[in-house]
Scaffold this motif. Sequence first.
Motif, PDB file in Angstrom:
ATOM      1  N   HIS A  33     -32.831  11.288  16.409  1.00 13.51           N
ATOM      2  CA  HIS A  33     -33.798  10.558  15.573  1.00 13.51           C
ATOM      3  C   HIS A  33     -34.366  11.473  14.493  1.00 13.51           C
ATOM      4  CE1 HIS A  33     -37.373   7.964  14.801  1.00 13.51           C
ATOM      5  NE2 HIS A  33     -36.581   7.003  15.212  1.00 13.51           N
ATOM      6  N   ARG A  35     -32.908  14.138  13.298  1.00 12.99           N
ATOM      7  CA  ARG A  35     -31.817  14.399  12.337  1.00 12.99           C
ATOM      8  C   ARG A  35     -31.636  13.232  11.371  1.00 12.99           C
ATOM      9  NH1 ARG A  35     -27.619  17.989  13.392  1.00 12.99           N
ATOM     10  NH2 ARG A  35     -26.126  16.400  12.749  1.00 12.99           N
ATOM     11  N   ARG A  36     -31.805  12.023  11.892  1.00 16.60           N
ATOM     12  CA  ARG A  36     -31.556  10.848  11.051  1.00 16.60           C
ATOM     13  C   ARG A  36     -32.690  10.600  10.054  1.00 16.60           C
ATOM     14  NH1 ARG A  36     -30.636   4.613  13.188  1.00 16.60           N
ATOM     15  NH2 ARG A  36     -30.410   3.672  11.119  1.00 16.60           N
ATOM     16  N   SER A 256     -33.502   2.731  17.523  1.00 16.84           N
ATOM     17  CA  SER A 256     -33.844   4.047  17.018  1.00 16.84           C
ATOM     18  C   SER A 256     -35.048   4.002  16.084  1.00 16.84           C
ATOM     19  CB  SER A 256     -32.653   4.652  16.276  1.00 16.84           C
ATOM     20  OG  SER A 256     -32.262   3.817  15.208  1.00 16.84           O
TER      21      SER A 256
END
Length: 257
Positions: A33, A35-36, A256
């Motif tokens: 999460h 990283r995104r 997410s």
Amino acid sequence: MKFIHLSDLHLVGSGATLHGLDPRDRLRRCVAHIRRFHADAAFVVLTGDLTHGGEPGGYAAARAILAEMPMPLHVTIGNHDSRAAFRAAFPHVPVSECGFVQDAFDTPEGRFILLDTHEPQQAEGRLCAQRLAWLERALRTSSGPVFLGLHHPPFRVGLGRMDRIRLRDGESLLGVLRPHLGRVRHMFVGHLHRALAGSWHGVPFSGVRGTNHQIALDFVTQDVAPVSFEAPGYGVVLVSPEAVVAHLEELPDGESR
Ligand SMILES: [Fe+2]
């Protein structure tokens, strides 16, 4: 400046579950999460309890999973950790001359100071004379804004068990901070497995959820800290000269964001 506040991973050595949850899987979800959605964060601060029982396998897993994040990691330990096992698995993490997992690093918005409140065989937190002397020097050798990170909060939060195992040396910490209180902008704590915010002797603070289990907002139970199964979470902190904003990202099951 944007950074991430992670805390209380509680990884176990064998890959087993803890409170019926898989700590590694939940940490992996948080890291994915981050990283995104927050790959632009300048760094990550981790305020302790990487493992549940100081297991070397837990630290190996923590190191591997946390390495997936692209930004620098600044970390200290909590009551569930083992200082020796942590240092063996994270030999690159700075420690004080006495071997405590304390570090001061400079950011564009000021000096960030991480304190090691771990005391072997104790659930409560300690800051001994050596750790406090190190803090006093870290403060004395800087003149700008200061941010603090530590596992154990020095204040009561109204939860019986957690209040009994807070930082025992809060008054001593306050004594060291007192000449600098006007420039201590924020204190980031772990240990509580809850998102909360407030101020302590004028110092704003915030805490975040753990990445595995949480502690219930139960003001009645006194002898234990009841586990709750609220979603895992972490903090997203925005700092400017005008404000410190501490957001909580939570990861509901099955989605997410
Ligand atoms: Fe914890």
